[in-house]
Write a protein that holds these residues in place. Structure first.
Motif, PDB file in Angstrom:
ATOM      1  N   ALA A  53       0.855  -1.186   0.000  1.00  0.00           N
ATOM      2  CA  ALA A  53       0.000   0.000   0.000  1.00  0.00           C
ATOM      3  C   ALA A  53       0.891   1.235   0.000  1.00  0.00           C
ATOM      4  N   ALA A  54       0.417   2.290  -0.676  1.00  0.00           N
ATOM      5  CA  ALA A  54       1.145   3.558  -0.726  1.00  0.00           C
ATOM      6  C   ALA A  54       0.447   4.553   0.195  1.00  0.00           C
ATOM      7  N   PHE A  55       1.233   5.222   1.045  1.00  0.00           N
ATOM      8  CA  PHE A  55       0.691   6.207   1.974  1.00  0.00           C
ATOM      9  C   PHE A  55       1.332   7.568   1.727  1.00  0.00           C
ATOM     10  N   GLU A  56       0.511   8.595   1.701  1.00  0.00           N
ATOM     11  CA  GLU A  56       0.977   9.977   1.606  1.00  0.00           C
ATOM     12  C   GLU A  56       0.554  10.699   2.880  1.00  0.00           C
ATOM     13  N   ASN A  57       1.530  11.096   3.690  1.00  0.00           N
ATOM     14  CA  ASN A  57       1.242  11.796   4.952  1.00  0.00           C
ATOM     15  C   ASN A  57       0.224  11.034   5.800  1.00  0.00           C
ATOM     16  N   GLY A  58       0.384   9.707   5.848  1.00  0.00           N
ATOM     17  CA  GLY A  58      -0.465   8.875   6.676  1.00  0.00           C
ATOM     18  C   GLY A  58      -1.777   8.463   6.050  1.00  0.00           C
ATOM     19  N   THR A  59      -2.078   8.974   4.839  1.00  0.00           N
ATOM     20  CA  THR A  59      -3.328   8.632   4.158  1.00  0.00           C
ATOM     21  C   THR A  59      -3.062   7.619   3.050  1.00  0.00           C
ATOM     22  N   ALA A  60      -3.861   6.560   3.008  1.00  0.00           N
ATOM     23  CA  ALA A  60      -3.694   5.542   1.966  1.00  0.00           C
ATOM     24  C   ALA A  60      -4.053   6.130   0.611  1.00  0.00           C
ATOM     25  N   ALA A  61      -3.102   6.065  -0.326  1.00  0.00           N
ATOM     26  CA  ALA A  61      -3.312   6.620  -1.666  1.00  0.00           C
ATOM     27  C   ALA A  61      -3.560   5.542  -2.707  1.00  0.00           C
ATOM     28  N   GLY A  62      -3.088   4.324  -2.441  1.00  0.00           N
ATOM     29  CA  GLY A  62      -3.255   3.243  -3.401  1.00  0.00           C
ATOM     30  C   GLY A  62      -2.793   1.929  -2.820  1.00  0.00           C
ATOM     31  N   TYR A  63      -3.155   0.852  -3.476  1.00  0.00           N
ATOM     32  CA  TYR A  63      -2.689  -0.465  -3.031  1.00  0.00           C
ATOM     33  C   TYR A  63      -2.700  -1.421  -4.215  1.00  0.00           C
ATOM     34  N   SER A  64      -1.954  -2.489  -4.080  1.00  0.00           N
ATOM     35  CA  SER A  64      -1.939  -3.540  -5.083  1.00  0.00           C
ATOM     36  C   SER A  64      -1.724  -4.864  -4.362  1.00  0.00           C
ATOM     37  N   PHE A  65      -2.231  -5.952  -4.956  1.00  0.00           N
ATOM     38  CA  PHE A  65      -2.025  -7.258  -4.309  1.00  0.00           C
ATOM     39  C   PHE A  65      -1.908  -8.341  -5.371  1.00  0.00           C
ATOM     40  N   TYR A  66      -1.344  -9.462  -4.946  1.00  0.00           N
ATOM     41  CA  TYR A  66      -1.189 -10.592  -5.853  1.00  0.00           C
ATOM     42  C   TYR A  66      -1.371 -11.890  -5.077  1.00  0.00           C
ATOM     43  N   VAL A  67      -1.615 -12.958  -5.831  1.00  0.00           N
ATOM     44  CA  VAL A  67      -1.711 -14.289  -5.244  1.00  0.00           C
ATOM     45  C   VAL A  67      -0.802 -15.222  -6.025  1.00  0.00           C
ATOM     46  N   LEU A  68      -0.336 -16.255  -5.361  1.00  0.00           N
ATOM     47  CA  LEU A  68       0.530 -17.253  -5.977  1.00  0.00           C
ATOM     48  C   LEU A  68      -0.227 -18.563  -6.080  1.00  0.00           C
ATOM     49  N   GLU A  69      -0.084 -19.194  -7.236  1.00  0.00           N
ATOM     50  CA  GLU A  69      -0.810 -20.435  -7.510  1.00  0.00           C
ATOM     51  C   GLU A  69       0.136 -21.373  -8.233  1.00  0.00           C
ATOM     52  N   ASP A  70       0.670 -22.345  -7.483  1.00  0.00           N
ATOM     53  CA  ASP A  70       1.690 -23.246  -8.034  1.00  0.00           C
ATOM     54  C   ASP A  70       2.877 -22.424  -8.545  1.00  0.00           C
ATOM     55  N   GLN A  71       3.160 -22.499  -9.849  1.00  0.00           N
ATOM     56  CA  GLN A  71       4.296 -21.759 -10.399  1.00  0.00           C
ATOM     57  C   GLN A  71       3.854 -20.479 -11.103  1.00  0.00           C
ATOM     58  N   LYS A  72       2.650 -20.021 -10.796  1.00  0.00           N
ATOM     59  CA  LYS A  72       2.082 -18.843 -11.456  1.00  0.00           C
ATOM     60  C   LYS A  72       1.721 -17.786 -10.430  1.00  0.00           C
ATOM     61  N   GLY A  73       1.910 -16.520 -10.825  1.00  0.00           N
ATOM     62  CA  GLY A  73       1.470 -15.408 -10.000  1.00  0.00           C
ATOM     63  C   GLY A  73       0.342 -14.673 -10.705  1.00  0.00           C
ATOM     64  N   LEU A  74      -0.646 -14.227  -9.935  1.00  0.00           N
ATOM     65  CA  LEU A  74      -1.782 -13.484 -10.483  1.00  0.00           C
ATOM     66  C   LEU A  74      -1.844 -12.122  -9.816  1.00  0.00           C
ATOM     67  N   ILE A  75      -1.749 -11.055 -10.604  1.00  0.00           N
ATOM     68  CA  ILE A  75      -1.933  -9.712 -10.059  1.00  0.00           C
ATOM     69  C   ILE A  75      -3.436  -9.525  -9.861  1.00  0.00           C
ATOM     70  N   GLY A  76      -3.852  -9.474  -8.600  1.00  0.00           N
ATOM     71  CA  GLY A  76      -5.269  -9.471  -8.296  1.00  0.00           C
ATOM     72  C   GLY A  76      -5.921  -8.113  -8.404  1.00  0.00           C
ATOM     73  N   GLY A  77      -5.146  -7.048  -8.198  1.00  0.00           N
ATOM     74  CA  GLY A  77      -5.750  -5.723  -8.269  1.00  0.00           C
ATOM     75  C   GLY A  77      -4.736  -4.618  -8.090  1.00  0.00           C
ATOM     76  N   LEU A  78      -5.071  -3.465  -8.619  1.00  0.00           N
ATOM     77  CA  LEU A  78      -4.274  -2.251  -8.464  1.00  0.00           C
ATOM     78  C   LEU A  78      -5.246  -1.080  -8.463  1.00  0.00           C
ATOM     79  N   TYR A  79      -5.225  -0.311  -7.388  1.00  0.00           N
ATOM     80  CA  TYR A  79      -6.094   0.857  -7.314  1.00  0.00           C
ATOM     81  C   TYR A  79      -5.328   2.021  -6.710  1.00  0.00           C
ATOM     82  N   VAL A  80      -5.428   3.183  -7.358  1.00  0.00           N
ATOM     83  CA  VAL A  80      -4.841   4.422  -6.842  1.00  0.00           C
ATOM     84  C   VAL A  80      -5.920   5.493  -6.885  1.00  0.00           C
ATOM     85  N   SER A  81      -6.094   6.183  -5.773  1.00  0.00           N
ATOM     86  CA  SER A  81      -7.107   7.232  -5.727  1.00  0.00           C
ATOM     87  C   SER A  81      -6.757   8.358  -6.696  1.00  0.00           C
ATOM     88  N   PRO A  82      -7.745   8.878  -7.447  1.00  0.00           N
ATOM     89  CA  PRO A  82      -7.486  10.008  -8.343  1.00  0.00           C
ATOM     90  C   PRO A  82      -7.159  11.300  -7.596  1.00  0.00           C
TER      91      PRO A  82
END
Length: 310
Positions: A53-82
């Motif tokens: 997660a990205a924080f600017e002056n203590g406020t969450a500005a964005g986050y991203s996450f992923y999951v691992l499945e055997d030998q594969k990775g899946l980028i599950g999401g990416l969101y950044v506030s406008p």
């Protein structure tokens, strides 16, 4: 700006960001994303969600996450506030996530399908060696009149979904996507085992909404459970359906079967008082895009899918 491992972040710290993301899904894609966010929150509470997660002056500005499945990775999401510089923050979040994923031993593949809520992702993904695809998010107004529907070809049987079709439908998906662009994007399509896992994900789990068996159909020869075609539908918000899968055996394509299934599903949704139907399609799949446009679908957003390595 500080980047913090999601396993060190509480739900309370990023809950306003998650609520803002849910509003984008609702307003722009007509999708109730709260069930997916509830799952994200449960993993956050268990300190088991990989990402940052990205924080600017203590406020969450964005986050991203992923999951691992055997030998594969899946980028599950990416969101950044406008409210923040999306491009710069999104780039940093992707960089951090991809460096972490590629450090995982034996990881041989990464897949990403990112809705456009985190700023532009094409540049960062290309820098990391991803092969990129454009996908379209399309919408159909079920309250408008549709072209006339034609019946199934003589000798074919149209059935509503039944759980006995899990294995035959997995076989159908595997046969349909062996040499298809969508098989490049999602490698689950390239094996019967993977296709069965995909089916269970869209039918039994909430990530793609609540499955609607009454608007999901298969086409087969009488006396056989081998399928010629299938359309699967979920409810992603009140009165809004989403086509999670539509496929026709290659030897039967071009005969109006895909059109028949889409119209049959739409009619069933109308009877259940649904107002809209959405779907996603890879732009490179020109025949499918043309079919949906003829049926009355319009593209309301485009987004990026990517696969590493090329």
């Amino acid at each position: 700006m500080n980047l913090v491992d999601l396993r060190q972040v509480s739900v309370r710290q990023i809950e306003p960001l998650l609520e803002e993301e849910a509003r984008h899904w609702r307003d722009e894609l007509h999708w109730d994303y709260r069930s997916a966010l509830d799952l994200i929150k449960r993993f956050l509470e268990a300190h088991a969600l990989c990402g940052c997660a990205a924080f600017e002056n203590g406020t969450a500005a964005g986050y991203s996450f992923y999951v691992l499945e055997d030998q594969k990775g899946l980028i599950g999401g990416l969101y950044v506030s406008p409210k923040f510089p999306q491009a710069a923050i999104g780039h940093r979040l992707l960089d951090e996530m991809l460096y972490a994923m590629r450090a995982v031993p034996q990881l041989s593949r990464i897949e990403a399908q990112l809705m456009p809520f985190g700023g532009p992702v094409e540049g960062p993904l290309r820098e990391h060696g991803f092969h990129l695809f454009t996908r379209q998010f399309m919408l159909f107004d079920l309250q408008k009149s549709s072209p006339p529907r034609f019946g199934a070809s003589p000798g074919m049987r149209l059935d509503r979904w039944n759980d006995r079709f899990f294995e035959p439908c997995a076989k159908l998906i595997y046969l349909c996507y062996t040499d298809h662009v969508d098989g490049e994007i999602n490698d689950q399509y390239r094996s019967r085992t993977g296709a069965l896992k995909f089916l269970k994900n869209i039918i039994l789990l909430p990530g793609c909404g609540q499955f609607v068996p009454g608007a999901s159909f298969v086409l087969r020869q009488p006396g056989s459970d081998d399928l010629i075609a299938a359309v699967l539908t979920s409810e992603v918000s009140s009165g809004v359906g989403h086509t999670t899968q539509i496929c026709v055996l290659p030897g039967y394509q071009g005969n109006g079967i895909g059109r028949l299934l889409m119209q049959t599903s739409a009619e069933a949704l109308r009877a259940m008082k649904f107002r809209e139907l959405t779907l996603t399609v890879t732009s490179e799949n020109a025949a499918a895009v043309k079919l949906y446009e003829k049926l009355g679908f319009i593209t309301i957003r485009t987004f990026t899918a990517g696969v590493w390595p090329r």
